[in-house]
Design an enzyme around this catalytic site. Sequence first.
Site, PDB file in Angstrom:
ATOM      1  N   ASP A 145       0.799  -1.239   0.000  1.00  0.00           N
ATOM      2  CA  ASP A 145       0.000   0.000   0.000  1.00  0.00           C
ATOM      3  C   ASP A 145       0.831   1.288   0.000  1.00  0.00           C
ATOM      4  O   ASP A 145       0.550   2.213   0.765  1.00  0.00           O
ATOM      5  CB  ASP A 145      -0.974  -0.002   1.193  1.00  0.00           C
ATOM      6  CG  ASP A 145      -2.014  -1.116   1.111  1.00  0.00           C
ATOM      7  OD1 ASP A 145      -1.960  -1.913   0.163  1.00  0.00           O
ATOM      8  OD2 ASP A 145      -2.870  -1.188   2.008  1.00  0.00           O
TER       9      ASP A 145
ATOM     10  N   LYS B 113      -6.989  -4.961  -3.253  1.00  0.00           N
ATOM     11  CA  LYS B 113      -7.792  -5.558  -2.169  1.00  0.00           C
ATOM     12  C   LYS B 113      -8.730  -4.511  -1.599  1.00  0.00           C
ATOM     13  O   LYS B 113      -8.488  -3.313  -1.739  1.00  0.00           O
ATOM     14  CB  LYS B 113      -6.865  -6.093  -1.074  1.00  0.00           C
ATOM     15  CG  LYS B 113      -6.012  -4.987  -0.476  1.00  0.00           C
ATOM     16  CD  LYS B 113      -5.006  -5.498   0.511  1.00  0.00           C
ATOM     17  CE  LYS B 113      -4.120  -4.381   1.007  1.00  0.00           C
ATOM     18  NZ  LYS B 113      -4.831  -3.301   1.712  1.00  0.00           N
TER      19      LYS B 113
ATOM     20  N   CYS C 235      -2.395  -3.124   7.489  1.00  0.00           N
ATOM     21  CA  CYS C 235      -2.249  -3.997   6.316  1.00  0.00           C
ATOM     22  C   CYS C 235      -0.977  -4.833   6.350  1.00  0.00           C
ATOM     23  O   CYS C 235      -0.980  -5.978   5.890  1.00  0.00           O
ATOM     24  CB  CYS C 235      -2.362  -3.172   5.042  1.00  0.00           C
ATOM     25  SG  CYS C 235      -4.059  -2.572   4.830  1.00  0.00           S
TER      26      CYS C 235
HETATM   27  C1  VGL Z   1      -5.014   0.380   5.691  1.00  0.00           C
HETATM   28  C2  VGL Z   1      -6.653   1.154   7.095  1.00  0.00           C
HETATM   29  C3  VGL Z   1      -7.576   1.086   6.076  1.00  0.00           C
HETATM   30  C4  VGL Z   1      -3.567   0.011   5.506  1.00  0.00           C
HETATM   31  C5  VGL Z   1      -5.923   0.297   4.658  1.00  0.00           C
HETATM   32  O1  VGL Z   1      -3.077   0.034   4.362  1.00  0.00           O
HETATM   33  O2  VGL Z   1      -2.913  -0.308   6.530  1.00  0.00           O
HETATM   34  N1  VGL Z   1      -5.385   0.794   6.895  1.00  0.00           N
HETATM   35  N2  VGL Z   1      -7.204   0.655   4.861  1.00  0.00           N
END
Ligand code: VGL
Length: 211
Positions: free
Chosen positions: A15, A113, A158
Amino acid sequence: MPIRIDPADVLVAVDLQNGFMPGGNLAVPQGDEVVPLANRIARAFHNVVLTQDWHPAGHISFASSHPGKKPFDTIRLPYGDQILWPDHCVQGTRDAEFHPALAIPHAQLIIRKGYHADVDSYSTFVEADRKTSTGLGGYLTARGLRRVFLCGLATDFCVAWSALDARRLGFEVLVIEDASRAIDAAGSLAAAWNDMRVAGVQRVRSDDLAR
Ligand code: VGL
Ligand code: ZN
């Protein structure tokens, strides 16, 4: 002992998107600092997978989808407790794009995702309903990749959920701490490291990797 990267290893860079960088919709403090580090670490790996948080507008994890709720509230959903977030990483928006300085051209796969409207997915292996697979475990197994290194954002969501699921699927798992940054909501970072330790996830630093 430096850790030697071999052809059965994979780096999963989690991410590294604008949304989690300073100025993004769900900014992780110092999130941008890991981008150059991830670029450098990735050069040692034959195999790299990138992940992207990839939500439809109106996603169930957004506080804005629940009247009267605000970001960081927790609600009960059919699959369990869900922390509510600001709208972030909406499909096709700049917030969802990779950070412009991310430079890992040899990455082989991008896993998206969180695209089911009613289910979140911190983990890049199994969605928050704990049933729906993203397919990544099968992909790694089919390619004979057995040792998973993780870095990216956020350490306590994540990255940690992905690390725990990778262990459940039988992979050897190492999290590169200095190439990750945390949200740290209500003690979530300490809890995540504890859960990872108990599960046998190794906590390493980028300079533990042989160059
Ligand atoms: C994430 C919260 C919501 C992350 C993704 O990438 O850690 N955290 N969506
Ligand atoms: Zn998300």
